[in-house]
Design a protein around this motif. Structure first.
Motif, PDB file in Angstrom:
ATOM      1  N   LEU A  38      -0.928  -4.423  -8.924  1.00  0.00           N
ATOM      2  CA  LEU A  38      -1.546  -4.629  -7.613  1.00  0.00           C
ATOM      3  C   LEU A  38      -0.627  -4.119  -6.516  1.00  0.00           C
ATOM      4  N   PHE A  39      -1.161  -3.190  -5.717  1.00  0.00           N
ATOM      5  CA  PHE A  39      -0.404  -2.596  -4.608  1.00  0.00           C
ATOM      6  C   PHE A  39      -1.102  -2.970  -3.304  1.00  0.00           C
ATOM      7  N   SER A  40      -0.362  -3.578  -2.392  1.00  0.00           N
ATOM      8  CA  SER A  40      -0.950  -4.028  -1.135  1.00  0.00           C
ATOM      9  C   SER A  40      -1.022  -2.893  -0.110  1.00  0.00           C
ATOM     10  N   PRO A  41      -2.189  -2.674   0.502  1.00  0.00           N
ATOM     11  CA  PRO A  41      -2.317  -1.670   1.562  1.00  0.00           C
ATOM     12  C   PRO A  41      -2.134  -2.254   2.963  1.00  0.00           C
ATOM     13  N   GLU A  42      -1.430  -3.366   3.060  1.00  0.00           N
ATOM     14  CA  GLU A  42      -1.271  -4.021   4.370  1.00  0.00           C
ATOM     15  C   GLU A  42      -0.650  -3.073   5.396  1.00  0.00           C
ATOM     16  N   GLU A  43       0.315  -2.275   4.954  1.00  0.00           N
ATOM     17  CA  GLU A  43       0.957  -1.317   5.868  1.00  0.00           C
ATOM     18  C   GLU A  43      -0.058  -0.286   6.366  1.00  0.00           C
ATOM     19  N   GLY A  44      -0.963   0.128   5.503  1.00  0.00           N
ATOM     20  CA  GLY A  44      -2.020   1.042   5.905  1.00  0.00           C
ATOM     21  C   GLY A  44      -2.990   0.399   6.874  1.00  0.00           C
ATOM     22  N   ARG A  45      -3.275  -0.883   6.668  1.00  0.00           N
ATOM     23  CA  ARG A  45      -4.145  -1.607   7.601  1.00  0.00           C
ATOM     24  C   ARG A  45      -3.516  -1.641   8.990  1.00  0.00           C
ATOM     25  N   ARG A  46      -2.209  -1.877   9.056  1.00  0.00           N
ATOM     26  CA  ARG A  46      -1.522  -1.883  10.355  1.00  0.00           C
ATOM     27  C   ARG A  46      -1.587  -0.507  11.010  1.00  0.00           C
ATOM     28  N   ALA A  81      -9.275   1.568  -5.768  1.00  0.00           N
ATOM     29  CA  ALA A  81      -8.764   1.398  -4.406  1.00  0.00           C
ATOM     30  C   ALA A  81      -9.835   0.830  -3.485  1.00  0.00           C
ATOM     31  N   TYR A  82      -9.367   0.195  -2.426  1.00  0.00           N
ATOM     32  CA  TYR A  82     -10.231  -0.184  -1.298  1.00  0.00           C
ATOM     33  C   TYR A  82      -9.516   0.343  -0.061  1.00  0.00           C
ATOM     34  N   LEU A  83      -9.755   1.622   0.241  1.00  0.00           N
ATOM     35  CA  LEU A  83      -9.041   2.308   1.309  1.00  0.00           C
ATOM     36  C   LEU A  83     -10.024   2.836   2.353  1.00  0.00           C
ATOM     37  N   LEU A  84      -9.625   2.740   3.620  1.00  0.00           N
ATOM     38  CA  LEU A  84     -10.361   3.326   4.732  1.00  0.00           C
ATOM     39  C   LEU A  84      -9.595   4.549   5.219  1.00  0.00           C
ATOM     40  N   ASP A  85     -10.298   5.500   5.807  1.00  0.00           N
ATOM     41  CA  ASP A  85      -9.697   6.790   6.135  1.00  0.00           C
ATOM     42  C   ASP A  85      -8.456   6.676   7.002  1.00  0.00           C
ATOM     43  N   ALA A  86      -8.506   5.826   8.019  1.00  0.00           N
ATOM     44  CA  ALA A  86      -7.407   5.770   8.987  1.00  0.00           C
ATOM     45  C   ALA A  86      -6.157   5.100   8.429  1.00  0.00           C
ATOM     46  N   MET A  87      -6.215   4.625   7.192  1.00  0.00           N
ATOM     47  CA  MET A  87      -5.062   3.949   6.615  1.00  0.00           C
ATOM     48  C   MET A  87      -4.026   4.917   6.064  1.00  0.00           C
ATOM     49  N   MET A  88      -4.437   6.162   5.749  1.00  0.00           N
ATOM     50  CA  MET A  88      -3.505   7.044   5.036  1.00  0.00           C
ATOM     51  C   MET A  88      -3.803   8.513   5.308  1.00  0.00           C
ATOM     52  N   ASP A  89      -2.914   9.373   4.813  1.00  0.00           N
ATOM     53  CA  ASP A  89      -3.103  10.820   4.893  1.00  0.00           C
ATOM     54  C   ASP A  89      -3.939  11.284   3.706  1.00  0.00           C
ATOM     55  N   PRO A  90      -4.835  12.233   3.916  1.00  0.00           N
ATOM     56  CA  PRO A  90      -5.645  12.720   2.794  1.00  0.00           C
ATOM     57  C   PRO A  90      -4.816  13.388   1.711  1.00  0.00           C
TER      58      PRO A  90
END
Length: 386
Positions: A38-46, A81-90
């Motif tokens: 399990l990898f947390s995307p909290e940093e991406g959410r911020r 994954a449960y990722l939204l576009d603005a969380m990361m680089d493509p």
């Protein structure tokens, strides 16, 4: 199976210690015997909240580095994954794909928030969308959609022994058309209790509420085109509804509840209400859409007598008025709310039938089994949604 899962525990930061996604999307996999990193995307959410490309780049690099390190130790069979576009680089998605591991990205609320996942959807191998009608949007974006309906985890969402001391309840954020529907019911004499972020806002913070109303008045007056005037006047009308709701029915409005309190409310309520209606793009001047939510599966899994809006998609999952009560307009909503809060015994067979259907067809354990069959990680039946 070894799975690299990118997932936040909470579905709402406004709800204390919320563990919705961990309980529904992580724990079922572990209970099924899979090895899940399990990898947390909290940093991406911020990064998304701050609209910071720099933070998104930092999160992307940490994600890719972690995957590479763990994949080298023992190869993964799937990335979920449960990722939204603005969380990361493509570019990060492309880096993950080089490992040859299939990537599934899950998203919900696509009926009115598709813009959150539209840009990068084509990069994933599979786009798991919770609303059936969202498939064409993904295909138009060059993506590969898979309808993967919501479900629930019976390990947590289950009936409990509790007195039926609440006539009717709704649990969820106060936004969109929800205040309007709540007012219709309360004005008609239905004893409805409302729990969640935003219901007590106008009652608790009248000055802030007044300031927001003044803002909408100003924006309406200063809009130079009819579209702007329509948008802000519609927002003003919704704000006035919330003010009226807070003023007249403050005793019926409550703070957010914990996960455990939510489960208890399903058992304490003679009738549990679902409100599907939301405004497209959260814009009150646009059309109303009706996406199915988690509560459409949580409530029957908890043995609730559940009343929600009718959609053809919902009818694929539960038989209307046999496994779940439905309404098609405000008149039917008020009629059924009055009848079943006063005569809950009349809904007993419907309540039990809904519980049986939820346990048989709508657990996340079953959803994952069907998904793995569909993408070829395991062999078997072809996934066809509900």
């Amino acid at each position: 199976m070894r799975i690299f899962q990118i997932l936040e525990a909470s579905a709402s930061l406004a709800i204390p210690a919320n563990q919705t996604w961990r309980r529904n999307l992580y724990e079922p996999l572990v209970d099924m015997g899979h090895d899940v990193f399990l990898f947390s995307p909290e940093e991406g959410r911020r990064a998304m909240i701050a609209r910071s490309p720099q933070l998104a780049a930092q999160f992307t690099q940490r994600l890719v580095d972690t995957f590479r390190r763990e994949h080298a130790k023992q190869p993964f069979d799937l990335i979920f994954a449960y990722l939204l576009d603005a969380m990361m680089d493509p570019q990060g998605i492309s880096e993950l794909k080089r490992a040859g591991v299939p990537i599934c990205n899950f998203s919900c609320n696509n009926a009115h928030q598709f813009d959150l996942v539209e840009r990068y959807a084509h990069l994933y191998d599979y786009n798991l969308h919770a609303e059936k009608d969202s498939g064409p949007k993904f295909r138009a974006a060059g993506a590969n959609p898979v309808w993967w309906p919501m479900a629930s985890n019976p390990k947590y969402f289950r009936p409990i022994e509790a007195p039926k001391d609440i006539a009717a309840s709704f649990v969820g954020v106060n936004y969109g058309v929800r205040a309007r529907i709540a007012l219709h019911l309360l004005d008609a004499g239905v004893d409805l209790q409302l729990y969640g972020p935003g219901w007590r806002w106008g009652a608790k913070t009248p000055l802030r509420s007044s300031a927001k109303r003044l803002l909408y008045l100003t924006k309406t007056a200063l809009s130079v085109d009819s579209a702007g005037q329509t948008r802000w006047s519609a927002a003003l009308a919704e704000q006035d509804l919330r003010r009226r709701l807070g003023k007249l029915y403050a005793a019926n409005l409550h703070e957010p509840v914990s996960d455990e309190e939510l489960i208890a409310l399903y058992s304490r309520s003679r009738l549990s209400l679902g409100i599907l209606e939301v405004y497209d793009g959260h814009d009150a001047s646009k059309r109303i859409v009706r996406p199915i939510r988690l509560r459409e599966f949580e409530a029957p899994m908890c043995g609730a007598l559940y009343l929600t809006g009718y959609t053809p998609e919902l009818a694929l999952c539960f038989e209307p008025d046999r496994e779940m009560l439905v309404y098609r307009d405000f008149d039917e909503l008020i009629e059924k709310a009055h009848f079943y809060t006063r005569h809950p015994e009349a809904g007993e067979e419907i309540r039990l039938a809904g519980l049986r259907r939820a346990l048989a067809d709508h657990t996340y354990q079953k959803r994952f089994e069907q998904l793995f069959d569909y993408i070829g990680i395991t062999k078997g039946r072809v996934f066809a949604g509900c």
